[in-house]
Design a protein around this motif. Sequence first.
Motif, PDB file in Angstrom:
ATOM      1  N   ALA A 239       0.487  -1.321  -0.209  1.00 11.22           N
ATOM      2  CA  ALA A 239       0.049   0.156   0.390  1.00 11.22           C
ATOM      3  C   ALA A 239       1.201   1.183  -0.019  1.00 11.22           C
ATOM      4  CB  ALA A 239      -1.107  -0.458   1.123  1.00 11.22           C
ATOM      5  N   LEU A 240       2.164   1.297   0.366  1.00  9.60           N
ATOM      6  CA  LEU A 240       3.496   2.306   0.450  1.00  9.60           C
ATOM      7  C   LEU A 240       3.582   2.222  -0.468  1.00  9.60           C
ATOM      8  CD1 LEU A 240       4.790   4.343   2.608  1.00  9.60           C
ATOM      9  CD2 LEU A 240       6.626   2.398   2.835  1.00  9.60           C
ATOM     10  N   VAL A 242       2.086   1.303  -3.491  1.00 12.16           N
ATOM     11  CA  VAL A 242       1.503   2.553  -4.441  1.00 12.16           C
ATOM     12  C   VAL A 242       0.378   3.572  -4.335  1.00 12.16           C
ATOM     13  CG1 VAL A 242      -1.339   2.508  -5.204  1.00 12.16           C
ATOM     14  CG2 VAL A 242      -0.883  -0.210  -4.278  1.00 12.16           C
ATOM     15  N   VAL A 243       0.972   4.525  -2.975  1.00 13.51           N
ATOM     16  CA  VAL A 243       0.825   5.761  -2.799  1.00 13.51           C
ATOM     17  C   VAL A 243       1.786   7.031  -2.754  1.00 13.51           C
ATOM     18  CG1 VAL A 243       0.646   7.208  -0.686  1.00 13.51           C
ATOM     19  CG2 VAL A 243      -1.348   5.524  -0.562  1.00 13.51           C
ATOM     20  N   ARG A 244       3.252   6.030  -2.624  1.00 12.74           N
ATOM     21  CA  ARG A 244       4.361   6.825  -3.350  1.00 12.74           C
ATOM     22  C   ARG A 244       4.506   6.855  -4.302  1.00 12.74           C
ATOM     23  NH1 ARG A 244       8.620   2.967  -1.281  1.00 12.74           N
ATOM     24  NH2 ARG A 244       8.331   2.887  -3.429  1.00 12.74           N
ATOM     25  N   HIS A 246       2.305   5.415  -7.239  1.00 13.15           N
ATOM     26  CA  HIS A 246       1.290   5.325  -8.529  1.00 13.15           C
ATOM     27  C   HIS A 246      -0.129   5.942  -7.891  1.00 13.15           C
ATOM     28  CE1 HIS A 246       3.357   1.930 -10.818  1.00 13.15           C
ATOM     29  NE2 HIS A 246       3.821   1.382  -9.113  1.00 13.15           N
ATOM     30  N   LEU A 247       0.461   7.332  -7.404  1.00 12.46           N
ATOM     31  CA  LEU A 247      -0.816   8.378  -7.354  1.00 12.46           C
ATOM     32  C   LEU A 247      -1.561   8.399  -8.393  1.00 12.46           C
ATOM     33  CD1 LEU A 247      -1.525   9.485  -4.740  1.00 12.46           C
ATOM     34  CD2 LEU A 247      -0.041  11.522  -4.813  1.00 12.46           C
ATOM     35  N   VAL A 250      -3.731   5.414  -8.577  1.00 10.45           N
ATOM     36  CA  VAL A 250      -4.223   5.467  -7.557  1.00 10.45           C
ATOM     37  C   VAL A 250      -6.249   6.538  -7.973  1.00 10.45           C
ATOM     38  CG1 VAL A 250      -5.256   6.526  -5.266  1.00 10.45           C
ATOM     39  CG2 VAL A 250      -3.391   4.532  -5.573  1.00 10.45           C
ATOM     40  N   GLY A 375      -2.745  -1.430  -5.220  1.00  9.99           N
ATOM     41  CA  GLY A 375      -3.345  -0.616  -5.908  1.00  9.99           C
ATOM     42  C   GLY A 375      -4.980  -0.713  -6.513  1.00  9.99           C
ATOM     43  N   LEU A 378      -6.911  -0.595  -2.988  1.00  8.29           N
ATOM     44  CA  LEU A 378      -6.696   0.666  -2.104  1.00  8.29           C
ATOM     45  C   LEU A 378      -7.762   1.585  -2.857  1.00  8.29           C
ATOM     46  CD1 LEU A 378      -5.687   2.560  -0.260  1.00  8.29           C
ATOM     47  CD2 LEU A 378      -3.711   2.947  -1.371  1.00  8.29           C
ATOM     48  N   SER A 379      -7.553   2.020  -4.159  1.00  3.45           N
ATOM     49  CA  SER A 379      -7.981   3.119  -5.049  1.00  3.45           C
ATOM     50  C   SER A 379      -9.631   2.560  -4.632  1.00  3.45           C
ATOM     51  CB  SER A 379      -7.610   3.510  -6.206  1.00  3.45           C
ATOM     52  OG  SER A 379      -7.540   2.266  -6.932  1.00  3.45           O
TER      53      SER A 379
END
Length: 434
Positions: A239-240, A242-244, A246-247, A250, A375, A378-379
Motif C-alpha cells: 500500500a505504501l 502504491v501511494v508513493r 502510483h498516485l 490511484v 493498488g 486501495l483506490s
Amino acid sequence: MSAIVDTDLADRRPLGRGDAKTLILSALGGALEFYDFVIFAYFAKTLGHLFFPPGTSDWIAQLQAFSIFAVGYLARPLGGIVMAHFGDRVGRKRMFTLSVFLMAVPTLIIGVLPTYATIGVLAPVLLTLLRVVQGIAIGGEVPGAWVFVAEHVPRRRVGLACASLSSGLTVGILIGSLVAAGMNARLSPEAMLDHGWRIAFLLGGVFGFLAVYLRRWLSETPVFTAMRERKQLTTELPALVVVRDHLPGVLLSMVVTWVLTAAIVVVILMTPTLMQTAFHVDASHAFTAGSLAALALCIGCVLGGLLVDWQGRARALLVVSTGLAVSTYALYLDLRSGGANLYVLYPVAGLFAGVAGIVPSVLIAAFPPAVRFSGISLSYNVAYAICGAATPVLVGILAKSGGGLGPAHYVGAVALVGIATSLYLMRTRRPFHG
C-alpha cells in the motif's frame, strides 16, 4: 529477452479450456457471494421496520436501513487493504477463498438474528456489526477477483475476463432481485415481516459456503507464480508503494469507481425500493422490473468487456457513460409520468449500467503486477467507501425532491465525470501496466 518473448507469446495466445474453467468458476463463486452482499438492499424496507422502533414512517425506516446498508461500504477499505497486502505477498488464490468465507458467515447469522421487538436496541447494533463483516469480505473479494481473472488470460482478453467476472457478480444481483420478486409475489406483507426475509438471508449463507467449495478447484495466477519464481514480489508494504509511486493511477481508479457506484447502487440496487416509496409502484412490479434490469446488466457487462477489447478502454467508457446518463433520465421521467414503459426503459438503463464491466479494465491497467492487488483495492475500496456510503443516504434524500428526478440528476452528474475521464484517457494514451 526470454521474459519478453514469453510475455509476447502469452499475450497472443487464444483463450483455452483452462481459461474458460477459471472464468466460469470465478464468476459463479462471485455471483453467490455478491448475492449475500446485495440482498440487504432488496429487503431494506422490511429490515427498516423490523430492526428499528415500531411506528417509524416508511421513509424514515427506509433511510435507517439504507444507512446500515451503507456501513458495509465504509468497512470495505479495511478488508480490501489487509487482504490485498497478503494477496500481493503470499498469493491471490488464498485471499480469493477467504473473502467468500467471511461473507457467508454473517449472512447466515443475519437470517436468525432477533429483531427490535425481541432484543430492542441491540438488534440494529448487531445488524450493523454483521454488515461491517460483510463489507470487509466484499472489500477483498471484488478487487481480488478482477486481478485473479485478468492475470489468467492474455492481455488482449483482459476486457472480456474482467467483464465476465463483473457479469458474474451482477448475476448475484439478479438472483437477489429474483428472490425478492418471487417472495413478494408469493408471500403476504405479514408473512414477509414474520419469516419471509429470513429465508432470503439463510439461502445466502448456503450460497456462500457453496462458493467456498467451488474455489478449491482454482489455481494460482500465472502472473503471480512467475513473479514469485523470479523473486519479483515487493518486499515493501504494498500500500505504501502504491501511494508513493502510483498516485495518478490511484486517482484515476477512484474517479472511474465513482461511475461504477452510481450505476450499481442507484440504478440497480436502490431504484426498486425508490419506485415503491417515491412513485408508489407495487412491490411485485418494482422487483420484476428490477430483475429485468439486473439481467440486462449481466449482458451489458459482457458487451462492455468486448467493447474494451475491440475499441479500447477510453472509447468504451465514453459510449457507455453517455448511455447511462440518457437511459437513467428516460427511466425516471417515465416513472414520474406513471411508469407506462417501465419494463422497457428499466432494462435499457440496466444495460448501460454495464459500465461496471468496463471500469475493471481501467483499474487493471493502472498498476503494475507487483502491487496490482493493493493498488486496485486501495483506490477502489476507498472510493466505494466514500461514494457507496454517501450515495444511499444522499439519493434517498434527493428522491424526496426534484419531482422524483433527484436520483437521475445524481447519476447524470456522475456519468459526466465518466465522459470526462474517457476524454482524458484518449488524450494522454495512458499505457497498460503489464
